[in-house]
Scaffold this motif. Structure first.
Motif, mmCIF file in Angstrom:
data_model
loop_
_atom_site.group_PDB
_atom_site.id
_atom_site.type_symbol
_atom_site.label_atom_id
_atom_site.label_comp_id
_atom_site.label_asym_id
_atom_site.label_seq_id
_atom_site.Cartn_x
_atom_site.Cartn_y
_atom_site.Cartn_z
ATOM 1 N N UNK A 86 0.837 -1.200 0.000
ATOM 2 C CA UNK A 86 0.000 0.000 0.000
ATOM 3 C C UNK A 86 0.878 1.259 0.000
ATOM 4 N N UNK A 87 1.908 1.281 0.841
ATOM 5 C CA UNK A 87 2.811 2.442 0.902
ATOM 6 C C UNK A 87 3.594 2.588 -0.399
ATOM 7 N N UNK A 88 4.011 1.473 -0.986
ATOM 8 C CA UNK A 88 4.739 1.516 -2.249
ATOM 9 C C UNK A 88 3.839 2.081 -3.349
ATOM 10 N N UNK A 89 2.591 1.643 -3.379
ATOM 11 C CA UNK A 89 1.657 2.133 -4.394
ATOM 12 C C UNK A 89 1.383 3.631 -4.218
ATOM 13 N N UNK A 90 1.183 4.074 -2.977
ATOM 14 C CA UNK A 90 0.957 5.496 -2.720
ATOM 15 C C UNK A 90 2.173 6.323 -3.147
ATOM 16 N N UNK A 91 3.362 5.843 -2.830
ATOM 17 C CA UNK A 91 4.589 6.553 -3.214
ATOM 18 C C UNK A 91 4.708 6.617 -4.735
ATOM 19 N N UNK A 92 4.401 5.517 -5.402
ATOM 20 C CA UNK A 92 4.468 5.475 -6.868
ATOM 21 C C UNK A 92 3.517 6.494 -7.485
ATOM 22 N N UNK A 93 2.277 6.517 -6.999
ATOM 23 C CA UNK A 93 1.279 7.455 -7.537
ATOM 24 C C UNK A 93 1.693 8.909 -7.294
ATOM 25 N N UNK A 94 2.160 9.206 -6.099
ATOM 26 C CA UNK A 94 2.571 10.573 -5.771
ATOM 27 C C UNK A 94 3.783 10.986 -6.604
ATOM 28 N N UNK A 97 2.871 11.652 -10.212
ATOM 29 C CA UNK A 97 2.148 12.910 -10.384
ATOM 30 C C UNK A 97 3.088 14.112 -10.331
ATOM 31 N N UNK A 98 4.370 13.870 -10.031
ATOM 32 C CA UNK A 98 5.332 14.956 -10.010
ATOM 33 C C UNK A 98 5.352 15.745 -8.726
ATOM 34 N N UNK A 99 4.697 15.235 -7.714
ATOM 35 C CA UNK A 99 4.709 15.905 -6.419
ATOM 36 C C UNK A 99 6.030 15.606 -5.710
ATOM 37 N N UNK A 100 6.171 16.117 -4.503
ATOM 38 C CA UNK A 100 7.382 15.875 -3.712
ATOM 39 C C UNK A 100 7.684 14.374 -3.671
ATOM 40 N N UNK A 101 8.941 14.005 -3.910
ATOM 41 C CA UNK A 101 9.331 12.598 -3.944
ATOM 42 C C UNK A 101 9.079 11.961 -2.581
ATOM 43 N N UNK A 102 8.453 10.800 -2.631
ATOM 44 C CA UNK A 102 8.101 10.076 -1.417
ATOM 45 C C UNK A 102 8.578 8.635 -1.545
ATOM 46 N N UNK A 103 9.070 8.090 -0.453
ATOM 47 C CA UNK A 103 9.511 6.699 -0.448
ATOM 48 C C UNK A 103 8.448 5.795 0.126
ATOM 49 N N UNK A 104 8.527 4.537 -0.204
ATOM 50 C CA UNK A 104 7.573 3.573 0.325
ATOM 51 C C UNK A 104 8.280 2.350 0.880
ATOM 52 N N UNK A 105 9.579 2.499 1.172
ATOM 53 C CA UNK A 105 10.327 1.334 1.620
ATOM 54 C C UNK A 105 10.060 1.020 3.090
#
Length: 114
Positions: A86-94, A97-105
């Motif tokens: 779920x966190x990986x998918x949210x990070x991928x989508x964000x 979209x070009x928003x602030x880079x987010x990790x999901x590890x």
């Protein structure tokens, strides 16, 4: 030629595994003096980065601090098997979209990386 290459690759892989296992066993008993992440931060010239490292035995760290570190790094640590999809998918989508880079590890993934 192919046999020699295969033999070399096999020996290299076996040697790599043996060295990795010995390295882990060494650090089970010897405090870690310097980590790869410390070297990266120093080389990046991170602002105000100063290498401070004081080894503290696991038994001397309070249970609350241990729990706080796990929660800060990976809130779902106790409920997933190493991958928080779920966190990986949210990070991928964000990130897509070009928003602030987010990790999901997860902690498991970070440990493997480091």
């Amino acid at each position: 030629m192919g046999k020699r290459l295969a033999k070399f690759i096999f020996r290299f892989l076996v040697g790599f595994v043996v060295v990795s296992v010995l390295w882990v066993l060494l650090y089970k008993y010897v405090p870690v003096p310097y980590t790869g992440l410390m070297a990266i931060r120093g080389a990046e010239g991170a602002p105000n980065y100063e290498r401070k490292h004081q080894w503290v035995d696991f038994e001397h760290i309070s249970e609350e601090i241990k729990l706080a570190i796990i929660c800060a790094e990976d809130q779902q640590f106790m409920t997933h098997n190493g991958f928080d999809y779920e966190a990986i998918e949210k990070a991928y989508e964000q990130n897509k979209a070009g928003k602030r880079i987010r990790g999901g590890s997860t902690i498991s993934q970070q440990t493997a990386k480091n």
